[in-house]
Design an enzyme around this catalytic site. Sequence first.
Site, short mmCIF file in Angstrom:
data_model
loop_
_atom_site.label_atom_id
_atom_site.label_comp_id
_atom_site.label_asym_id
_atom_site.label_seq_id
_atom_site.Cartn_x
_atom_site.Cartn_y
_atom_site.Cartn_z
N ASN A 253 -0.03 6.08 -7.53
CA ASN A 253 -1.36 7.16 -8.01
C ASN A 253 0.32 7.81 -9.47
OD1 ASN A 253 -2.59 8.99 -9.25
ND2 ASN A 253 -3.38 9.84 -7.47
N ARG B 101 -3.85 3.30 -8.48
CA ARG B 101 -4.68 3.70 -9.44
C ARG B 101 -4.27 4.09 -10.56
NH1 ARG B 101 -6.79 10.35 -8.37
NH2 ARG B 101 -8.67 10.24 -8.78
N HIS C 173 -13.48 9.05 -11.28
CA HIS C 173 -13.58 9.53 -9.74
C HIS C 173 -14.20 8.08 -8.95
CE1 HIS C 173 -13.10 14.01 -10.60
NE2 HIS C 173 -12.21 13.11 -10.50
N ARG D 78 -10.44 22.59 -16.97
CA ARG D 78 -10.78 21.84 -18.12
C ARG D 78 -12.57 22.24 -17.73
NH1 ARG D 78 -10.13 15.71 -15.64
NH2 ARG D 78 -8.11 16.75 -14.15
N GLU E 18 -9.56 8.27 -1.24
CA GLU E 18 -9.09 6.93 -2.55
C GLU E 18 -7.53 6.56 -1.79
OE1 GLU E 18 -9.21 11.03 -4.26
OE2 GLU E 18 -9.78 9.92 -6.18
#
Length: 404
Positions: free
Chosen positions: A8, A92, A180, A240, A378
């Site tokens: 990742n 990823r 996600h 964000r 994940e």
Amino acid sequence: MDSILVVNAGSSSVKFQVFGLDSEGRLSRQLKGQMDGIGSRPRLRASGASGDTLADRAYPIEAIPDVAVAMTVAGTWLREELRVTPLAVGHRVVHGGPNYDGPVLVDHGVVARLERLEPLAPLHQPHNLAPIKSILANFPALPQVACFDTAFHRGHDAVADHYALPYRLHEEGIRRYGFHGLSYEYIAKTLPKVAPEIADGRVIVAHLGSGASMCALHGGRSVESTLGFTALDGLPMGTRPGQLDPGVVLYLISAKGMTPDQLQDFLYRDCGLKGLSGVSNDMRELQASGDPRATFAIDYFVYRIGLYAGMLAAALQGLDAFVFTAGIGENSASTRGRVAEKLEWLGVALDPLENAKHALKISKPASRIPVYVVPTDEERMIAEHTLSLLWKMHPVGSTHARAS
Ligand code: ADP
């Protein structure tokens, strides 16, 4: 032992995990590590399955100039010092664009198609692709699989996939992709095992981490997401803003003279919980702070989760369960408690003792909507996807799949 390497890669770090594969085809996590501080203070850290330290090394800044070199150094460490020679590498990748609705085996053509999506995710996609390209150049026979954060949402109905913009822009790729997806897919896959009574129903999953979003699942499929074209929409996140009237962006350009680069930096790094509080982007620090603006940032986060729960319940035309996951969702009993208060009108009644224990089911037995905490994974999802594509390539058995 055969293994799968999961990578990742971000702008200043490369995280990796190694999953061992036993003779029954089961995956177990063997180690996790990361090279972070790329461009500032590079450092390789890794720990084994039981948390034991396997590496903790600092490097001079010029030794690790970018993500590709970081991957090469970490890969050399894994190969030469730990004797890890993976059967395949799973990556990823934030954006799969309109066409990829599942993981894909990487070749030069796939890389070229994924590079064309870089303008859609300029802060993530190039970094995600850097280790893929470097492994493709140095180990062309090693199978690599790209797993996308967007893929799980590709089955959305057209009304959930469009913006009200001229159709040609939709054709060009301006769509509500949602992100996600690997986390939501893992939850959807886990629910039949841990909470079979809700797995086929209408479930809202709240992935509350540094990045945060919510997803409406129906029968284990994503039907709606709070994220859209980029990972800026929906809930406020660490840095964000979440949903924002585009008029604010126009104002920042016309009245404040902000350039595209300044705006991008501002929206990705200076807003959200950090911007609101002026204290931190980190929920733990906000909770520990006595600053009223930190308290307000948490109030805002909770309020927006409540608003989006209403939206997603409407998309699902009802609600059968609510699931919390990711850093804040899994660990912050107080945030869960505050969110649950916002969901009382939907029929949620939290059990404070079970919530404090971070139990699997944290609602009272009489709660009309049961509430769960399900840890996400994940990386395991990526390892599973990688393994299943490997098996499709070599159905005879995993040992035949080893790249020489
Ligand atoms: P990422 O998106 O980086 O994977 P995580 O899922 O790890 O993020 O979530 C990070 C967030 O989780 C941070 O805001 C952190 O403060 C929060 N968090 C982790 N543990 C706790 C805790 N015990 N209480 C409150 N917040 C927590």
